[in-house]
Design an enzyme around this catalytic site. Structure first.
Site, PDB file in Angstrom:
ATOM      1  N   TYR A   1     -52.949 -43.172 -52.360  1.00 31.02           N
ATOM      2  CA  TYR A   1     -52.678 -44.170 -50.426  1.00 31.02           C
ATOM      3  C   TYR A   1     -52.344 -45.756 -51.357  1.00 31.02           C
ATOM      4  O   TYR A   1     -54.160 -45.842 -51.666  1.00 31.02           O
ATOM      5  CB  TYR A   1     -53.490 -43.168 -50.079  1.00 31.02           C
ATOM      6  CG  TYR A   1     -52.839 -44.624 -48.336  1.00 31.02           C
ATOM      7  CD1 TYR A   1     -52.288 -43.636 -47.490  1.00 31.02           C
ATOM      8  CD2 TYR A   1     -53.271 -45.253 -47.722  1.00 31.02           C
ATOM      9  CE1 TYR A   1     -51.928 -44.274 -46.412  1.00 31.02           C
ATOM     10  CE2 TYR A   1     -53.151 -45.945 -46.921  1.00 31.02           C
ATOM     11  CZ  TYR A   1     -52.114 -45.594 -46.172  1.00 31.02           C
ATOM     12  OH  TYR A   1     -51.448 -46.054 -45.064  1.00 31.02           O
TER      13      TYR A   1
ATOM     14  N   GLU B   1     -45.931 -47.949 -46.952  1.00 29.24           N
ATOM     15  CA  GLU B   1     -46.764 -47.338 -46.990  1.00 29.24           C
ATOM     16  C   GLU B   1     -45.997 -46.597 -48.261  1.00 29.24           C
ATOM     17  O   GLU B   1     -45.005 -45.551 -47.730  1.00 29.24           O
ATOM     18  CB  GLU B   1     -46.944 -46.521 -45.416  1.00 29.24           C
ATOM     19  CG  GLU B   1     -48.266 -45.521 -46.286  1.00 29.24           C
ATOM     20  CD  GLU B   1     -48.559 -44.556 -44.378  1.00 29.24           C
ATOM     21  OE1 GLU B   1     -47.557 -43.844 -44.287  1.00 29.24           O
ATOM     22  OE2 GLU B   1     -49.805 -45.175 -43.908  1.00 29.24           O
TER      23      GLU B   1
END
Ligand code: GDP
Ligand code: MN
Length: 388
Positions: free
Chosen positions: A109, A197
């Site tokens: 991530y 993101e």
């Protein structure tokens, strides 16, 4: 403004980042030619909607062969995808993104967003991508690495090294990782992102770094110069679009109190006041200082036609905006639409006497409030059906 994954990936590509090359599909018969155009025999189909959590909701599917792909397209187009982010209303799937399958070794991530407490952007890394990052942040914050990248400069070497150690990446992959992360940081700054993101940022089975998914939010204040990146209206309600045309600052909310206010600060205070009165606001609306009678009328019409609204609160402190203009707008819209809901009005400031006079002589059943405490009480009574 939110971007769809396909739009976000196009932005990354335009800055030289390597992103899987795909094709947008809106009908089953398009799969075969898309596959041959991309030189693939199978792939992954992803619902092009704004929400995340598509994977768990059945909006991301791997397939082999054109027939299987077409069947997935047939099944998904036109359906409503409900994820943990959409609420029960869900989001309708009109398009799918067809991309090559990635052979995933690890899902990481990586996100850039604003750290509002530190007044600077922050980069967040996590070794467990593809997961519910909000849950991790709350329950296992030690699993996230947060650093403040230097604005206008690549991440410092020590920051990259910390990320590499934290995520357990080494060798050639480390170089690729650093280039991708610095590339993302550059895009974040250059394109006025408020959030970028990558979840998951993948290490594939050949140790290459792959940007598998991308969530991109453009700072609303930069929409005027970034509108071309996506569709500025796609994630707005009809009322928000209409209000935007009139230069009104309007945001739809879930409650029942329709609010018409001037000044963003007073508008925020008004939402608090509604909550204090045991109610929930149906909208945020700042008519601003320069709205004319037509715009004020429009603003009030937008509130009156919102089916959620059960009581209306007009809270105006006339400064540059004059109270009589507000009063006239309220009267115009009320005459036109004959609303059945109670309307509480609190006026103060420039031309208040004239505004009050207009309202009194209009013959409309308005509930006049004297100050904020009184307004909160009358609002609460009106919502209970007590005052009319
Ligand atoms: P999201 O659920 O809306 O965030 O959609 P993503 O694009 O992140 O996909 C969700 C999950 O599907 C990923 O975390 C992966 O585990 C899986 N996935 C997506 N694309 C591929 C792919 O090309 N290959 C494989 N093996 N898995 C994929
Ligand atoms: Mn994702």
């Amino acid at each position: 403004m939110k971007l769809l994954e396909s739009e976000a990936k196009a932005v990354l590509r335009s800055h030289g980042l390597k992103v899987p090359v795909g094709a947008l599909i809106s009908a089953p018969q398009e799969v075969e030619s898309a596959l041959s155009g991309l030189g693939l025999s199978g792939g992954v189909l992803k619902a092009m909607v704004f929400t995340g959590g598509r994977g768990k909701a059945g909006g991301v599917k791997l397939f082999d062969g054109a027939a299987a792909g077409a069947a997935i397209v047939k099944e998904l187009i036109g359906t409503t995808l409900v994820t943990h982010q959409t609420g029960p209303a869900g989001e309708v799937v009109n398009q799918l993104l067809l991309e090559p399958k990635t052979a995933i070794a690890r899902e990481l991530y990586c996100a850039f967003l604003l750290d509002r407490e530190a007044n600077t952007p922050v980069v967040i890394f996590c070794a467990e991508g593809g997961m519910e990052i909000e849950d991790l942040a709350e329950n296992q914050p030690e699993k996230l690495l947060r650093m403040h990248p230097p604005v206008g400069h690549d991440l410092w070497d020590f920051q990259i090294n910390r990320a590499l150690a934290f995520l357990g990446i080494s060798g050639e992959t480390a170089k690729e990782f650093a280039a991708v992360v610095n590339g993302l940081w550059k895009v974040y700054q250059a394109e006025d992102a408020s959030m970028l993101e990558i979840n998951p940022l993948v290490i594939d089975k050949e140790d290459h770094v792959v940007i598998l998914d991308c969530k991109f939010i453009v700072d609303d204040n930069a929409e005027f110069r970034r509108g071309h990146l996506g569709n500025t209206e796609a994630d707005k309600t009809e009322a928000e679009i209409e209000a935007g045309k009139w230069g009104l600052s309007y945001v739809s909310l879930d409650g029942t109190v329709g609010c018409m206010v001037n000044g963003a600060g007073l508008a925020m205070a008004t939402l608090d006041l509604a909550v204090q009165a045991g109610l929930q606001p149906a909208n945020f609306l700042d008519v601003g200082g320069s709205a004319n009678e037509a715009a004020v009328t429009k603003a009030f019409e937008i509130i009156l036609t919102d089916p959620k609204v059960e009581v209306i609160f007009v809270n105006i402190f006339g400064g540059i905006m004059k109270c009589d203009i507000i009063a006239q707008g309220v009267i115009n819209a009320t005459r036109k639409l004959s609303p059945k809901v109670p309307i509480v009005v609190r006026l103060q400031g420039t031309n208040v006497e004239l505004g009050q006079k207009l309202l009194n002589e209009s013959g409309l059943a308005l509930i006049s409030a004297d100050g904020l405490v009184d307004a909160a009480e009358k609002l609460s009574q009106a919502a209970k059906g007590g005052a009319r």
